[in-house]
Design an enzyme around this catalytic site. Structure first.
Site, PDB file in Angstrom:
ATOM      1  N   CYS A 293     -10.010 -29.456  10.707  1.00  0.00           N
ATOM      2  CA  CYS A 293      -8.748 -28.411  10.164  1.00  0.00           C
ATOM      3  C   CYS A 293      -7.726 -28.847   9.613  1.00  0.00           C
ATOM      4  O   CYS A 293      -7.071 -29.126  10.581  1.00  0.00           O
ATOM      5  CB  CYS A 293      -8.672 -27.135  11.039  1.00  0.00           C
ATOM      6  SG  CYS A 293      -7.569 -25.882   9.779  1.00  0.00           S
TER       7      CYS A 293
ATOM      8  N   GLY B 255     -10.672   4.643   2.781  1.00  0.00           N
ATOM      9  CA  GLY B 255     -11.463   5.439   2.897  1.00  0.00           C
ATOM     10  C   GLY B 255     -12.036   4.956   3.954  1.00  0.00           C
ATOM     11  O   GLY B 255     -12.515   3.497   4.512  1.00  0.00           O
TER      12      GLY B 255
ATOM     13  N   CYS C  53      -5.021 -27.103   8.794  1.00  0.00           N
ATOM     14  CA  CYS C  53      -3.535 -26.629   8.696  1.00  0.00           C
ATOM     15  C   CYS C  53      -2.531 -27.302   9.729  1.00  0.00           C
ATOM     16  O   CYS C  53      -2.785 -28.593  10.547  1.00  0.00           O
ATOM     17  CB  CYS C  53      -3.871 -25.083   9.527  1.00  0.00           C
ATOM     18  SG  CYS C  53      -4.328 -24.767  10.987  1.00  0.00           S
TER      19      CYS C  53
ATOM     20  N   GLN D  71     -11.396   7.337  -2.946  1.00  0.00           N
ATOM     21  CA  GLN D  71     -12.166   8.016  -1.806  1.00  0.00           C
ATOM     22  C   GLN D  71     -13.773   8.226  -1.775  1.00  0.00           C
ATOM     23  O   GLN D  71     -14.002   8.292  -2.574  1.00  0.00           O
ATOM     24  CB  GLN D  71     -11.387   8.488  -1.191  1.00  0.00           C
ATOM     25  CG  GLN D  71      -9.829   8.140  -0.614  1.00  0.00           C
ATOM     26  CD  GLN D  71      -9.483   7.581   0.645  1.00  0.00           C
ATOM     27  OE1 GLN D  71     -10.572   7.326   1.232  1.00  0.00           O
ATOM     28  NE2 GLN D  71      -8.483   7.029   1.165  1.00  0.00           N
TER      29      GLN D  71
ATOM     30  N   ASP E 192       0.887  -1.228  -0.121  1.00  0.00           N
ATOM     31  CA  ASP E 192       0.123  -0.389   0.072  1.00  0.00           C
ATOM     32  C   ASP E 192       1.311   1.078  -0.229  1.00  0.00           C
ATOM     33  O   ASP E 192       2.708   1.180   0.130  1.00  0.00           O
ATOM     34  CB  ASP E 192      -0.770  -0.184   1.394  1.00  0.00           C
ATOM     35  CG  ASP E 192      -0.269  -0.254   2.744  1.00  0.00           C
ATOM     36  OD1 ASP E 192       0.737   0.621   1.957  1.00  0.00           O
ATOM     37  OD2 ASP E 192      -1.290  -0.236   3.372  1.00  0.00           O
ATOM     38  N   SER E 193       0.321   2.353  -0.035  1.00  0.00           N
ATOM     39  CA  SER E 193       1.089   3.338  -0.626  1.00  0.00           C
ATOM     40  C   SER E 193       1.432   4.272   0.517  1.00  0.00           C
ATOM     41  O   SER E 193       2.041   5.178   0.702  1.00  0.00           O
ATOM     42  CB  SER E 193       0.202   4.248  -1.355  1.00  0.00           C
ATOM     43  OG  SER E 193      -0.520   5.000  -0.251  1.00  0.00           O
ATOM     44  N   GLY E 194       1.223   3.639   2.131  1.00  0.00           N
ATOM     45  CA  GLY E 194       1.304   4.750   3.016  1.00  0.00           C
ATOM     46  C   GLY E 194       0.879   5.531   3.751  1.00  0.00           C
ATOM     47  O   GLY E 194       1.352   5.550   4.533  1.00  0.00           O
TER      48      GLY E 194
ATOM     49  N   CYS F 251      -3.469 -27.685  13.687  1.00  0.00           N
ATOM     50  CA  CYS F 251      -4.306 -28.015  13.734  1.00  0.00           C
ATOM     51  C   CYS F 251      -3.661 -29.936  13.370  1.00  0.00           C
ATOM     52  O   CYS F 251      -4.275 -30.612  14.789  1.00  0.00           O
ATOM     53  CB  CYS F 251      -5.789 -27.961  13.976  1.00  0.00           C
ATOM     54  SG  CYS F 251      -6.418 -25.975  13.465  1.00  0.00           S
TER      55      CYS F 251
ATOM     56  N   ASP G 105      -7.811  -7.562   1.935  1.00  0.00           N
ATOM     57  CA  ASP G 105      -6.751  -8.105   2.898  1.00  0.00           C
ATOM     58  C   ASP G 105      -6.783  -7.344   4.490  1.00  0.00           C
ATOM     59  O   ASP G 105      -7.978  -6.236   4.727  1.00  0.00           O
ATOM     60  CB  ASP G 105      -5.903  -6.563   2.710  1.00  0.00           C
ATOM     61  CG  ASP G 105      -5.406  -5.494   2.645  1.00  0.00           C
ATOM     62  OD1 ASP G 105      -4.974  -5.032   3.773  1.00  0.00           O
ATOM     63  OD2 ASP G 105      -6.300  -4.632   2.350  1.00  0.00           O
TER      64      ASP G 105
ATOM     65  N   HIS H  69      -3.210 -20.964  11.821  1.00  0.00           N
ATOM     66  CA  HIS H  69      -4.776 -21.631  11.631  1.00  0.00           C
ATOM     67  C   HIS H  69      -5.372 -20.276  11.306  1.00  0.00           C
ATOM     68  O   HIS H  69      -6.463 -20.777  10.425  1.00  0.00           O
ATOM     69  CB  HIS H  69      -5.514 -21.934  13.234  1.00  0.00           C
ATOM     70  CG  HIS H  69      -6.546 -22.287  13.164  1.00  0.00           C
ATOM     71  ND1 HIS H  69      -7.223 -23.189  12.058  1.00  0.00           N
ATOM     72  CD2 HIS H  69      -7.290 -21.783  13.720  1.00  0.00           C
ATOM     73  CE1 HIS H  69      -8.693 -23.543  13.214  1.00  0.00           C
ATOM     74  NE2 HIS H  69      -9.097 -22.536  13.459  1.00  0.00           N
TER      75      HIS H  69
END
Length: 453
Positions: free
Chosen positions: A388, A303, A390, A276, A146-148, A393, A350, A419
């Site tokens: 699960c 935003g 993973c 935005q 991301d741009s910061g 688990c 994300d 997990h």
């Protein structure tokens, strides 16, 4: 959020090699060379939700009349991302407490790092020398930065990692700061002055500097520098900020194409514009039309997003944005928000939540989120989640991880994080498969009913 009138020292950003560009090369030539490199990045639409799942008239009406969800494939120089996809957050070039190899094993398709944090430490030039973000962190798949902008605004306002996005209250000042904190960021039309949260040093971010930093970091997908607003900003300030972000987007594109043409031999880095407009439909649609007409490779929806209106706002945006370009929704991970985002056309999203809650012993299951610190887990020798697949688990019990947490052993955060990341990644993968199979709405209803019962 007024400009800072005080003078400040210049910012030092490591130069990008330019010796491969003929002296006097025009901006048009740079743009042409960069456009040729754009062929390394692509997005193809797969199955459309409205076609495969045939929503009822009642379902469509309840969702504003249409569903814009789809599957697709994003192609980058470091591999493909099948969408919808959850992009795990590795803020400082690491998913907190989890090895990159573990992230690959649990099915993560791409990782997102933060330009603000990497600029401050260790420095974007270090990542450039290492061969880029992926090489630096030993991750061979696609990467995002991301741009910061979010961190500059949120940390600069003293709000640490989050800004209140739950309620609309425009009665206060537009330059509000967290109680007891000082303002560390000052915005003007050219960029932002901010103080490092690490040591108080003063720095400057502008659209050009953000592009220089992100090009050096070397992620496959990066975001244009924008101004983050909140639900507490006035309508007048939202309009002013939106225009500032539009002008910054044009500057980001110009600098992006210049750097792409200069950094010959580097993998192409896609640039996404950021939408935005807060809770205002006209501003959101205007932002999408303005940035949608620009030569971005994709778009980030960012935003202020009220949770109860998240789907509506995402739909407004995706009704306007180009269909043939991917859309990333910044910062969500709750199951209901994920399904809402998917059905309204978000391709990727994300959030830091899976690892953040893990560090406080919270773990996800199909029946909801639970806290492993409870005494009832002391003699519970079952896995975090039955069935699960993973690593955590398959190999460790709730009782053991409960002990680790109580003993303040770091391994507890590692195992719960593995997990939790697997849980979210798999849920989104299953949602993608459900769109293709024509069973998305049934899968959504069953998943959410069980999780929130």
């Amino acid at each position: 959020m007024p400009a800072n009138p005080a003078p400040a020292p210049s910012v030092s950003v490591s130069a990008v090699p330019a010796d491969s560009v003929a002296p006097g090369a025009s901006a048009a030539a740079a743009g042409s060379a960069a456009a040729a490199d754009q062929s390394q990045f692509a997005f193809t639409v797969g199955t459309r939700l409205a076609d495969s799942c045939a929503p009822s008239a009642a379902q469509a009406a309840a969702n504003g009349g249409k569903f814009l969800g789809r599957t697709g494939t994003i192609t980058t120089p470091h591999g493909e991302i099948r969408t919808p996809a959850f992009i795990a957050v590795g803020t400082k070039a690491t998913v907190k407490s989890v090895l990159p190899e573990s992230m690959a094993d649990l099915g993560a398709q791409a990782l997102l790092a933060n330009a603000y944090h990497l600029y401050l430490q260790p420095g974007a030039d270090i990542l450039d020398e290492a061969g880029g973000l992926g090489a630096f962190m030993n991750w061979s798949g696609p990467t995002f930065t991301d741009s910061g902008g979010f961190q500059v605004m949120s940390l600069g306002s003293g709000f640490k990692k989050v800004i209140d996005m739950k309620s609309v209250d425009t009665s206060g000042p537009d330059d509000a700061v967290a109680p007891g904190k000082e303002r560390l960021a000052h915005i003007d039309d050219d960029g932002v002055w901010f103080k490092s949260h690490l040591n108080g040093d003063r720095h400057r971010f502008s659209p050009e500097i953000s592009m220089q930093v992100q090009h050096q970091i070397g992620a496959d997908i990066m975001f244009a520098f924008d101004e983050l607003t909140t639900l507490q900003n006035s309508r007048g300030y939202q309009e002013e900020s939106l225009e500032r972000t539009r002008l910054w987007a044009l500057r980001c594109l110009e600098e992006h194409f210049r750097l792409t043409s200069e950094r010959v031999g580097k993998p192409y880095q896609a640039l996404f514009g950021v939408i935005q407009g807060a809770q205002y439909e006209d501003l959101r649609r205007k932002a999408c039309r303005d940035l949608g007409a620009m030569d971005f490779d994709g778009y980030g929806i960012g935003g202020a997003l009220e949770k109860e209106n998240l789907g509506t706002i995402v739909r407004w945006c995706n009704e306007e944005l180009p269909e043939d370009k991917p859309r990333h929704l910044l910062g969500i991970s709750e199951p209901d928000d994920i399904f809402t985002a998917i059905e309204n056309g978000a391709d990727t999203f994300d959030c830091v939540s899976p690892t953040r809650v893990a560090r406080n012993s919270a773990f996800y299951t199909p029946a909801g989120r639970f806290n492993l610190s409870g005494a009832k887990y002391k003699r519970d020798f079952g896995p975090l989640q039955d069935g699960c697949d993973c690593y955590a688990c398959a190999n460790y019990s709730r009782a053991y991880i409960h002990h680790l947490f109580k003993a303040k052993e770091m391994l507890s955060a590692t195992l719960i994080s593995i997990h939790n990341e697997r849980f979210v990644v798999k849920m989104v993968d299953d949602a993608r498969l459900a769109i293709e199979a024509g069973s998305f709405f049934e899968f959504k209803a069953e998943t959410l009913a069980q999780y929130y019962r």
